[in-house]
Design a protein around this motif. Structure first.
Motif, PDB file in Angstrom:
ATOM      1  N   ALA A   1       0.858  -1.194   0.000  1.00 27.98           N
ATOM      2  CA  ALA A   1       0.000   0.000   0.000  1.00 27.98           C
ATOM      3  C   ALA A   1       0.891   1.240   0.000  1.00 27.98           C
ATOM      4  O   ALA A   1       2.085   1.167   0.316  1.00 27.98           O
ATOM      5  CB  ALA A   1      -0.917   0.006   1.220  1.00 27.98           C
ATOM      6  N   THR A   2       0.274   2.379  -0.370  1.00 29.69           N
ATOM      7  CA  THR A   2       1.032   3.624  -0.499  1.00 29.69           C
ATOM      8  C   THR A   2       0.922   4.443   0.786  1.00 29.69           C
ATOM      9  O   THR A   2      -0.179   4.683   1.281  1.00 29.69           O
ATOM     10  CB  THR A   2       0.475   4.448  -1.678  1.00 29.69           C
ATOM     11  OG1 THR A   2       0.542   3.657  -2.861  1.00 29.69           O
ATOM     12  CG2 THR A   2       1.272   5.738  -1.857  1.00 29.69           C
ATOM     13  N   LEU A   3       2.075   4.844   1.284  1.00 29.89           N
ATOM     14  CA  LEU A   3       2.116   5.701   2.475  1.00 29.89           C
ATOM     15  C   LEU A   3       2.875   6.975   2.147  1.00 29.89           C
ATOM     16  O   LEU A   3       3.881   6.949   1.428  1.00 29.89           O
ATOM     17  CB  LEU A   3       2.824   4.978   3.630  1.00 29.89           C
ATOM     18  CG  LEU A   3       2.016   3.796   4.200  1.00 29.89           C
ATOM     19  CD1 LEU A   3       2.854   2.545   4.258  1.00 29.89           C
ATOM     20  CD2 LEU A   3       1.455   4.153   5.566  1.00 29.89           C
TER      21      LEU A   3
ATOM     22  N   MET B   1      -2.558   6.438   1.631  1.00 32.16           N
ATOM     23  CA  MET B   1      -3.017   7.295   0.539  1.00 32.16           C
ATOM     24  C   MET B   1      -4.014   6.603  -0.392  1.00 32.16           C
ATOM     25  O   MET B   1      -4.045   5.385  -0.508  1.00 32.16           O
ATOM     26  CB  MET B   1      -1.817   7.786  -0.273  1.00 32.16           C
ATOM     27  CG  MET B   1      -0.821   8.616   0.535  1.00 32.16           C
ATOM     28  SD  MET B   1      -1.548  10.110   1.291  1.00 32.16           S
ATOM     29  CE  MET B   1      -1.977  11.053  -0.176  1.00 32.16           C
ATOM     30  N   GLY B   2      -4.759   7.436  -1.107  1.00 31.04           N
ATOM     31  CA  GLY B   2      -5.631   6.934  -2.167  1.00 31.04           C
ATOM     32  C   GLY B   2      -7.093   6.917  -1.768  1.00 31.04           C
ATOM     33  O   GLY B   2      -7.458   6.360  -0.732  1.00 31.04           O
ATOM     34  N   HIS B   3      -7.931   7.541  -2.598  1.00 23.30           N
ATOM     35  CA  HIS B   3      -9.367   7.530  -2.301  1.00 23.30           C
ATOM     36  C   HIS B   3     -10.194   7.359  -3.569  1.00 23.30           C
ATOM     37  O   HIS B   3     -11.382   7.588  -3.571  1.00 23.30           O
ATOM     38  CB  HIS B   3      -9.756   8.825  -1.562  1.00 23.30           C
ATOM     39  CG  HIS B   3      -9.310  10.076  -2.256  1.00 23.30           C
ATOM     40  ND1 HIS B   3      -8.196  10.783  -1.883  1.00 23.30           N
ATOM     41  CD2 HIS B   3      -9.821  10.725  -3.321  1.00 23.30           C
ATOM     42  CE1 HIS B   3      -8.049  11.822  -2.683  1.00 23.30           C
ATOM     43  NE2 HIS B   3      -9.035  11.815  -3.566  1.00 23.30           N
ATOM     44  N   GLU B   4      -9.522   6.959  -4.658  1.00 21.91           N
ATOM     45  CA  GLU B   4     -10.234   6.705  -5.919  1.00 21.91           C
ATOM     46  C   GLU B   4      -9.831   5.310  -6.381  1.00 21.91           C
ATOM     47  O   GLU B   4      -8.652   5.083  -6.667  1.00 21.91           O
ATOM     48  CB  GLU B   4      -9.815   7.730  -6.980  1.00 21.91           C
ATOM     49  CG  GLU B   4     -10.097   9.174  -6.601  1.00 21.91           C
ATOM     50  CD  GLU B   4      -9.210  10.159  -7.360  1.00 21.91           C
ATOM     51  OE1 GLU B   4      -9.695  10.813  -8.282  1.00 21.91           O
ATOM     52  OE2 GLU B   4      -8.002  10.263  -7.011  1.00 21.91           O
TER      53      GLU B   4
ATOM     54  N   VAL C   1      -9.393   2.030   8.152  1.00 20.93           N
ATOM     55  CA  VAL C   1      -9.848   1.694   6.794  1.00 20.93           C
ATOM     56  C   VAL C   1      -8.673   1.941   5.843  1.00 20.93           C
ATOM     57  O   VAL C   1      -7.950   2.927   5.980  1.00 20.93           O
ATOM     58  CB  VAL C   1     -11.061   2.554   6.395  1.00 20.93           C
ATOM     59  CG1 VAL C   1     -11.498   2.246   4.965  1.00 20.93           C
ATOM     60  CG2 VAL C   1     -12.204   2.337   7.377  1.00 20.93           C
ATOM     61  N   ASP C   2      -8.485   1.015   4.899  1.00 26.51           N
ATOM     62  CA  ASP C   2      -7.344   1.136   3.989  1.00 26.51           C
ATOM     63  C   ASP C   2      -7.524   2.296   3.013  1.00 26.51           C
ATOM     64  O   ASP C   2      -8.623   2.811   2.819  1.00 26.51           O
ATOM     65  CB  ASP C   2      -7.202  -0.175   3.201  1.00 26.51           C
ATOM     66  CG  ASP C   2      -7.202  -1.376   4.129  1.00 26.51           C
ATOM     67  OD1 ASP C   2      -6.158  -1.653   4.731  1.00 26.51           O
ATOM     68  OD2 ASP C   2      -8.285  -1.998   4.298  1.00 26.51           O
ATOM     69  N   GLY C   3      -6.410   2.673   2.381  1.00 25.89           N
ATOM     70  CA  GLY C   3      -6.453   3.658   1.316  1.00 25.89           C
ATOM     71  C   GLY C   3      -6.732   2.983  -0.020  1.00 25.89           C
ATOM     72  O   GLY C   3      -6.808   1.762  -0.107  1.00 25.89           O
ATOM     73  N   GLY C   4      -6.887   3.784  -1.037  1.00 25.78           N
ATOM     74  CA  GLY C   4      -7.200   3.242  -2.355  1.00 25.78           C
ATOM     75  C   GLY C   4      -5.965   2.923  -3.187  1.00 25.78           C
ATOM     76  O   GLY C   4      -6.058   2.196  -4.176  1.00 25.78           O
TER      77      GLY C   4
END
Lengths: 344, 344
Positions: free
Chosen positions: A3-5, A57-60, A114-117
């Motif tokens: 995942a991206t941090l 990071m990430g929400h799309e 909750v994880d990011g996208g």
């Protein structure tokens, strides 16, 4: 999973984090097929304090359902699904009013467990409310266009919808980024006759013309205001869609607004106060907009993407793998790329 | 004739000025029967620089037509007429949109060679557009109520109308002055079920209850916000009518606004910027309103005054002669009087 941090401004890393698991009966776990970097991700990329990070990071994103909790009824494993940039129950009073950003049981990706996208998988709370089934396979060419429904197209639509754009209107769009492009597409969909796109990057404003912009204003500040007023017989524009988020953009929006007009702001505000001087009170300017309830608009806009009426996937002009996402951030921040797709 | 001039803060004088004469075929000259002091007159009363003064004062009046220019067709000498607080042609595109404050040929009383309303006579430019005939004699008991149509009732109505108040709504009115009273009357007229009036003067809030307020909040600042939220299940109010004009009032309005709600501002802004923080963007708050196009509302509201449905003339709690108008200013500024009638 990976995942991206983001640890601090300019410091984006892909690391191993715990695999998501169903925690509540209303959860689903989704394997991410496509995600992207948002213009709003660039604000922390420019300024995140290392004492605040790391942020997930990430929400799309869109992807394939892996597993569902016992209470989930609307999606099942193997189905291709899209998520809006905030999760929500889609049933509370705020959601029913179309104000999903204020859902009484909703929240943001990458926060509160909750994880990011921008990762391989994510746990989706309130899966029945959050996820929208996509009637395409996971290798469809339509996926990039559909992915814009998670944020930028719906955010642009929120700008136009909140400004009550109607057939025959003259509309100005401040900002030629991906949200500005979504605002152009949306203003056209709502029947605007004239769409003035304000931006300085000719590759982006050319794309905006393809999407429906009838005029382009490349000037900035007072010169931009003068140019838009020239284009509109001196009166300015009744519906202004502010798709940047800087104070300068808001000041420009006030400058070009026609008396009695509406400024609809969807750019994430990088300011604490809005100039609202006595002359603007005299002019009866309305300020509206805000963060988009993307979930409210997905079904409304999806048919146009599916049947090819619009091709919002053209906002993506670069694709990276998850491992190379840091370079995607850099490219967007350096304005080498308009918007970057990420394939895990 | 005699007219009211303000030389500097606190310095109001009645002096002899030239009698008005017809200057254009569209002019009328009106003998003033009733005028009043406006809350907005108190801003220069508190702060006018003597280098800026003297100002010709008064923008609310009704009277009898003395003479008309050759092009005037809608009123004739001897008729009782009312003027809105800005004169206008009532025919240009802005007027036709109901935005008379932006009339292409309009202007303000007491400026550019036009008389003020706090005098014995005034020249009325664009008499056909500006003046509204009153179907009452010049000694009617209804005149004070009708006079509120020149400004405060229409300004309160503009707040409610711009906020799109609808039957069943919960509305908050910030400010218990004459405009706040007009906002209460207007919210009730538009069907609001619950009207929370925020003010500290029990004689004024009692009047507001008579006009339709269902709740009164006497607290200020954070305590007022907490109290309104208590009254509304924590959510706040969807339609907030800001009838003061101070930054504190605007901050209170933000604090009590429900997510997705509208703040309609009609108080003359005594500030250059509006607080608009990231949380308010997230909450999708709309800011609307501005200076009221009173001319747009006069005919709409007048029947309720004529048939006694509403009695907005109750906002006047003191009457002075023109010679004593300086004491009327003082009484309003000292909050001895809510609103002062002036009989030349």
């Amino acid at each position: 999973m990976r995942a991206t941090l983001m640890y601090a401004a300019g410091d984006v890393r892909v690391e191993t984090v715990p695999d998501p698991k169903i925690q509540a009966p209303t959860d689903a776990v989704v394997r991410i097929v496509l995600s992207c970097v948002c213009g709003s991700d660039l604000w922390p990329y420019k300024g995140l304090d290392s004492a605040v990070g790391p942020l997930l990071m990430g929400h799309e994103f869109l992807g394939v359902v892996e597993e569902t909790g016992s209470a989930v009824t609307s999606v099942k494993p193997g189905e291709v699904v899209l998520a809006p940039f905030l999760w929500c129950d889609n049933t509370c009073d705020f959601c029913q009013e179309g104000l999903h950003n204020s859902c009484r049981h909703g929240g943001a990706w990458g926060a509160n467990g909750v994880d990011g996208g921008q990762g391989e998988y994510t746990r989706v709370p309130h899966a029945d409310g959050t996820l929208v089934k996509l009637p395409v396979p996971e290798d469809s060419d339509l996926l990039p266009g559909l992915l814009t429904l998670s944020d930028v197209l719906c955010t642009g639509y929120h700008a136009a919808h909140s400004a009550r754009v109607q057939p025959g209107d003259t509309v100005a769009v401040v900002g030629d980024g991906a949200v500005g492009q979504g605002a152009v597409i949306s203003a056209k969909k709502l029947g605007a006759e004239r769409i003035i796109l304000m931006g300085r990057h000719s590759d982006r404003t050319d794309l905006g013309r393809d999407f429906g912009a009838t005029d382009v204003v490349a000037e900035r500040g007072a010169e931009a205001v003068a140019r838009v007023r020239d284009l509109t017989g001196g009166d300015g524009v009744a519906k202004v869609l502010e798709c940047v988020g800087t104070k300068d953009a808001v000041i420009t929006a006030f400058g070009i607004a026609r008396n009695g007009g509406t400024i609809s702001r969807v750019g994430v505000p990088q300011y604490a106060e809005v100039p609202f001087r006595f002359p603007d009170y005299w002019r009866n300017i309305t300020l509206t907009g805000g963060i988009a309830p993307a979930r409210a608009y997905i079904e409304r806009l999806m048919p146009d993407v599916l049947d090819g009426t619009i091709d919002p996937g053209r906002v993506f002009d670069r694709t990276v793998t998850l491992d190379d996402i840091a370079d995607g951030y850099r490219a967007m921040n350096d304005r080498e790329a308009l918007k970057v797709l990420v394939r895990p």
